[in-house]
Design a protein around this motif. Structure first.
Motif, PDB file in Angstrom:
ATOM      1  N   GLU A 180     -26.070  -9.005   4.381  1.00 19.21           N
ATOM      2  CA  GLU A 180     -25.238  -8.350   3.887  1.00 19.21           C
ATOM      3  C   GLU A 180     -24.573  -7.214   4.448  1.00 19.21           C
ATOM      4  N   ARG A 181     -25.218  -6.485   4.682  1.00 23.82           N
ATOM      5  CA  ARG A 181     -24.805  -5.106   4.461  1.00 23.82           C
ATOM      6  C   ARG A 181     -26.426  -4.672   3.995  1.00 23.82           C
ATOM      7  N   ILE A 182     -26.553  -3.098   5.673  1.00 20.76           N
ATOM      8  CA  ILE A 182     -28.101  -2.678   5.647  1.00 20.76           C
ATOM      9  C   ILE A 182     -27.539  -0.701   5.544  1.00 20.76           C
ATOM     10  N   GLU A 183     -27.048  -0.125   4.334  1.00 24.48           N
ATOM     11  CA  GLU A 183     -26.942   0.865   3.900  1.00 24.48           C
ATOM     12  C   GLU A 183     -28.302   1.923   4.849  1.00 24.48           C
ATOM     13  N   THR A 220     -29.012  -8.210   0.459  1.00 24.55           N
ATOM     14  CA  THR A 220     -28.778 -10.107   0.332  1.00 24.55           C
ATOM     15  C   THR A 220     -27.548  -9.697   0.150  1.00 24.55           C
ATOM     16  N   ARG A 221     -26.721 -11.304   1.041  1.00 30.01           N
ATOM     17  CA  ARG A 221     -25.639 -11.915   0.264  1.00 30.01           C
ATOM     18  C   ARG A 221     -25.794 -12.522  -0.984  1.00 30.01           C
TER      19      ARG A 221
END
Length: 335
Positions: A20-23, A46-47
């Motif tokens: 979903e995204r990476i920080e 993750t999603r």
């Protein structure tokens, strides 16, 4: 990944296609994440599965006879439960280089990964997230070495003048990693407060056999079997209302890492047949942490945090020179 700390570099080298995204966080993160991170943290989210049926799939073919496929599917099993499945496969059949001694392609790779999550809404305020994953990576990318042309090798010959990705090793270099794990996350909200529990177990089994001397003679042949396993438990209590937010947490890590065994064959082991090394390192860590942020002005926040960590590490290792007949590449046991 999803709040679970990955202590092993090898254990973090997995393929994911449901991100979903990476920080990417710079600087110390010890008061926000379970394990101390003095230089920063990469947080992969993750999603989450959706109740609305969803499916995404792709397949591709490229140079070096590379086949790649990806799949993601999500659906609701009931009005309270949703699950998903992510799968990824990649096979580079032709290598970037060629080994003229054993007549095989080198510098190629193969990946396979499965990951699944399930969301269970027990009530409007309580949610459980279950997850499991399995991945396997194998190949010889970046471990098939060759000597530079100007060098003089241990066997007295000059450096290798073949292609940049070629080699003359007497064996097929290999780097393979098998990783699997499962975890559970419990979230319960009550008013402005939220309680979170994150539990996870992970295990890794790896093998690597790297060309060290860059010659077709068995001077240094060093196969290495590595194993890692870990259990982590984290509790968090957070608060968010008006201008004040805070979090309190406790963390526990129990990890075992091993070379089981690390062997050295060839002339480097003379006068024996091989050097045999076993080593096991156990790490137990407990921590308590907290952080609070207060909005002084609309564009000014004050944040304070504290952490206490206690680590205990034990190392047990032995090294033996084996004079018996060669026994080949044998894994003598897994942790």
């Amino acid at each position: 990944i999803d709040g679970v700390y990955m202590p092993s570099m090898s254990g973090a080298s997995m393929a994911l296609n449901n991100i979903e995204r990476i920080e990417v966080l710079k600087g110390p993160q010890g008061t926000l994440y379970g394990r101390n991170a003095t230089g920063g943290a990469v947080n992969i989210i993750t999603r989450d599965p959706q109740h609305t049926p969803t499916m995404e799939a792709s397949i591709g073919y490229g140079n070096k006879e590379t086949v790649e496929g990806s799949f993601y599917g999500s659906a609701g099993l009931s009005d309270k439960i949703a699950v998903d499945l992510a799968a990824y496969y990649r096979d580079q059949n032709e290598g970037f280089g060629y080994n003229s001694t054993i007549n095989r392609d080198i510098n190629k790779t193969k990946d396979f990964a499965l990951r699944s999550k399930a969301l269970i809404d027990l009530t409007d305020d309580t949610r459980i997230t279950l997850s499991g994953d399995y991945s396997k990576t194998s190949g010889s990318i970046a471990i098939s070495f060759r000597a530079i042309p100007s060098s003089t090798l241990l066997d007295g010959t000059n450096g290798y003048n073949g292609g940049f990705y070629d080699s003359v090793s007497e064996f097929m270099p290999e780097l393979s990693t098998k990783i699997w794990g499962f975890g559970g996350k419990l979230e319960h909200s009550f008013g402005d407060y939220k309680f979170t529990s994150i539990s996870a177990y992970r295990k890794l089994e790896g093998f690597q056999r790297v060309e060290v001397d860059a010659t077709p003679i068995k001077i240094v042949d060093a196969p290495l079997y590595s194993q890692d396993k870990q259990f982590t438990q984290e509790f968090q209590l957070s608060y968010a209302a008006d201008k004040l937010t805070w979090i309190l947490g406790a963390y526990y890590l129990d990890s075992t890492n091993a070379y089981n065994p690390f062997q050295i064959f060839g002339l480097a082991a003379a006068p024996g047949q091989r050097i045999l090394i076993h080593s096991f390192q156990d790490t137990k860590s407990i921590a308590a942490f907290g952080q609070a942020t207060y909005e002084i002005f609309p564009d000014t926040n004050l944040t304070i945090g504290a952490r206490y960590t206690r680590d205990k590490r034990e190392l047990n290792a032995d090294q033996n020179l084996d004079f018996g007949p060669p026994v080949g590449l044998v894994n003598l046991g897994l942790i």
